[in-house]
Design a protein around this motif. Structure first.
Motif, mmCIF file in Angstrom:
data_model
loop_
_atom_site.group_PDB
_atom_site.id
_atom_site.type_symbol
_atom_site.label_atom_id
_atom_site.label_comp_id
_atom_site.label_asym_id
_atom_site.label_seq_id
_atom_site.Cartn_x
_atom_site.Cartn_y
_atom_site.Cartn_z
ATOM 1 N N ARG A 252 0.846 -1.215 0.000
ATOM 2 C CA ARG A 252 0.000 0.000 0.000
ATOM 3 C C ARG A 252 0.865 1.242 0.000
ATOM 4 O O ARG A 252 1.994 1.226 0.479
ATOM 5 C CB ARG A 252 -0.872 0.012 1.268
ATOM 6 N N ASP A 256 -2.763 6.811 -1.127
ATOM 7 C CA ASP A 256 -3.890 6.114 -1.753
ATOM 8 C C ASP A 256 -5.012 5.946 -0.736
ATOM 9 O O ASP A 256 -6.159 5.657 -1.102
ATOM 10 C CB ASP A 256 -3.463 4.729 -2.265
ATOM 11 N N ASP A 257 -4.690 6.095 0.534
ATOM 12 C CA ASP A 257 -5.682 5.939 1.601
ATOM 13 C C ASP A 257 -6.117 7.307 2.116
ATOM 14 O O ASP A 257 -5.332 8.272 2.086
ATOM 15 C CB ASP A 257 -5.070 5.150 2.772
ATOM 16 N N SER A 258 -7.347 7.367 2.624
ATOM 17 C CA SER A 258 -7.808 8.600 3.280
ATOM 18 C C SER A 258 -7.108 8.707 4.631
ATOM 19 O O SER A 258 -6.536 7.726 5.132
ATOM 20 C CB SER A 258 -9.319 8.530 3.497
ATOM 21 N N GLN A 261 -8.327 6.100 6.999
ATOM 22 C CA GLN A 261 -7.769 4.770 6.692
ATOM 23 C C GLN A 261 -6.307 4.683 7.121
ATOM 24 O O GLN A 261 -5.850 3.654 7.626
ATOM 25 C CB GLN A 261 -7.868 4.477 5.186
ATOM 26 N N ARG A 262 -5.589 5.794 6.909
ATOM 27 C CA ARG A 262 -4.156 5.807 7.279
ATOM 28 C C ARG A 262 -3.998 5.579 8.777
ATOM 29 O O ARG A 262 -3.188 4.768 9.210
ATOM 30 C CB ARG A 262 -3.505 7.141 6.906
ATOM 31 N N TYR A 282 3.513 1.478 5.051
ATOM 32 C CA TYR A 282 3.306 1.912 3.664
ATOM 33 C C TYR A 282 4.644 1.854 2.927
ATOM 34 O O TYR A 282 5.688 2.236 3.471
ATOM 35 C CB TYR A 282 2.778 3.350 3.631
#
Ligand code: NAP
Length: 527
Positions: A252, A256-258, A261-262, A282
């Motif tokens: 990941r 790419d994550d909000s 989400q992070r 990440y």
């Protein structure tokens, strides 16, 4: 016996030295291992300070050359403590009948190559002399303790010890006033453990570390049984693992994550074991400063949540990116600062002036101590080899050849020093030490066998090959770090040339170049 004549002299009975000795015996060489300590274990012999333990999973750190050894030895914890690791290494030495080839209390003072006879002569402080065809230094990257240049150290009347030269006899902790100087991996390990018993612990911090939980746990009977049955799978996975761990890559990328989400992902990483903070994070965390900054923001929130006094938390939050300096993995470190018997002193705010007979004086006054712990690091990478008086072709001192920093091929050998090898050396290191170091041990052992098969007894890496490796290191450097000081650059040792001492290209490149060298028949290495 005050002299010996053998095929191979190995220096250093640490993790790699024992491995190299095992290989040398397995391959039928006469061999002698010289060790300066009073026992075997290297790092795990010298660093016997309270709280010292692995931050690699125990079973990924041990040897993988014997399935029976793997099956018989049961690690008690996911991250074993120093006494257990020292016991393990002694067990290996006895189990494979290696002790008879080890001479303890043997500090090497010189090692000289003689071209006419194609031999090395190695001498020790106590007058012992060994002649050998090959010399292998497995003296470790972290074996020479570094003390800070603080005036008055010798005037202190209390007890003082470096974490890397901790005494064999018990050191009293209970009820004493203890200073811990340094907040790298050693300082943050010892402080919370001694704080449980000491009258007081004062932590002297210059550069704060980004500490995350080790997340240690006992290995259950069920996990033991699974481990025993998984030898082949784990050995094969570790043989190719990028950093020598079993941690899975996340696949990941940070942005790419909000944010929500992070933070959820970071929470999982925070709760994961040891180095998974790096290897399962990440994938851009160590490459993109912005991605790194996000992880640091999460960690800062954690520190502020764990430390009750906001002024202390302010001091504990680092101002550098994560992973540039080697991040420690801790148990109860931040929580320790909530204890009434623990104080944090920032030597950036109030610099250390001197030691006196009674304690440590900083610009805000004198604090008295019974015990001072120097957790101030090591002369990393080249420290031991630079103190061994090594001379190659035409009497060339290794220190002269390395005057501007080490020049190596794969971190195991260098031009103009024939038949000399140093697995675990500078520009080889990449991740879990026994794994890439084991690759290097095997590379050296295979090369010696190759020379023997051809009836040759002189091995030297061609200059061009050494230069190519240096160029590979140089090219990989910009991608690999955010901080350009500390032990990995040698800047913690006054006068040491500023050079990156790890292998920034990583283990896959190390393995690839080794394989190519073998495929190419070690072109140019033999006379
Ligand atoms: P280190 O990482 O080099 O840390 C030394 C510490 O001492 C730094 O915080 C340094 O601050 C500080 N220091 C030096 N001189 C100082 C002074 N005059 N005043 C105040 N602070 C001073 O050494 P280490 O903690 O021994 O760790 C070395 C390596 O050993 C680690 O990177 C790791 O590879 C290994 N290790 C591993 C484990 C494990 O869990 N397996 C445990 C311990 C060690 P500055 O940064 O400002 O110089």
């Amino acid at each position: 016996m005050d002299q010996a004549d053998v095929d191979i002299v190995i220096v250093g009975a640490g993790v790699l030295g024992i491995n190299q000795l095992y290989r040398a015996r397995r391959d039928g060489y006469s061999v002698l291992l010289l060790e300066q300590g009073g026992g075997v274990g290297g790092t795990w012999y010298w660093n016997r300070y309270p709280g010292c333990r692995f931050d690699s999973e125990s079973y990924t750190y041990g040897y993988l050359f014997s399935e029976q050894l793997w099956r018989d030895w049961e690690w008690s914890e996911e991250f074993a403590g120093q006494p257990e690791t020292e016991r393990y290494l002694n067990h290996v030495v006895d189990r494979f009948d290696l002790r008879r080839y080890i001479r303890l209390g043997s500090r090497v003072t010189s090692a000289e190559w003689d071209e006419a006879t194609r031999t090395w002569t190695t001498r020790t402080e106590d007058g012992f002399e060994a002649r050998s065809t090959y010399l292998i230094s497995t003296t470790g990257v972290l074996s020479v303790p570094q003390y800070p240049d603080v005036p008055g150290r010798e005037t202190f009347a209390g007890e003082q010890h470096h974490t890397g030269a901790w005494p064999d006899s018990p050191v009293a902790i209970e009820g004493r006033r203890i200073a811990v100087v340094g907040t790298g991996s050693s300082g943050v390990q010892i402080a919370p453990v001694v704080a449980e018993q000491a009258a007081s612990v004062t932590v002297y911090q210059r550069t704060p570390s980004w500490c995350t939980p080790l997340n240690n746990h006992p290995i259950t009977a069920r996990q033991q049984a699974e481990l025993k049955e998984s030898f082949t799978r784990i050995r094969d996975a570790l043989a190719v693992a990028v950093a020598g761990f079993l941690h899975e890559s996340s696949g990941r990328r940070t942005f790419d994550d909000s944010k929500e989400q992070r933070w959820e992902f970071y929470e999982t990483i925070w709760n994961s074991p040891g180095f998974a903070k790096l290897s399962s994070n990440y994938e851009d965390m160590m490459l993109d400063p912005k991605a790194n900054g996000e992880w640091c923001e999460f960690l800062e929130e954690k520190i502020r949540a764990l430390v009750a006094d906001p002024a202390v938390a302010d001091l504990l939050v680092p101002d550098h990116g994560y992973g540039g300096l080697r991040p420690p993995f801790v148990t109860g470190y931040y929580e320790m600062f909530n204890r009434p018997n623990v104080e944090l002193v920032s030597t950036r705010r109030t610099p250390m002036l001197r030691l006196t007979e009674t304690g440590i004086e900083t610009t805000d006054g004198l604090r008295p101590f019974d015990l001072v712990v120097w957790a101030t690091g090591f002369d990393f990478g080249t420290g031991a080899m630079r103190r061994m008086g090594i001379r190659g072709v035409d009497g060339l001192p290794l220190n002269e050849y390395w005057a501007d920093g080490p020049r190596t091929f794969l971190g195991v050998m260098c031009h103009r020093f024939p038949n000399f090898f140093f697995p675990g050396g500078p520009h080889g290191a990449a991740g879990n030490n026994p794994r890439y170091g084991g690759d290097q041990v095997d590379f050296v052992a295979d090369l010696l066998n190759h020379a023997r098969d051809r009836g040759e007894r002189r091995v030297e890496v061609p200059l061009e090959t050494e230069r190519r490796w240096a160029a590979t290191m140089e090219k990989a450097l910009p991608r690999s770090t955010f901080v350009e000081h500390g032990q990995y650059y040698g800047t913690n040792v006054p006068g040491k040339p500023r050079r990156f001492l790890l292998n920034p290209a990583g283990r896959p490149v190390l393995l690839r170049v080794m394989a190519k060298t073998i495929e190419g028949g070690y072109a140019g290495f033999l006379d």
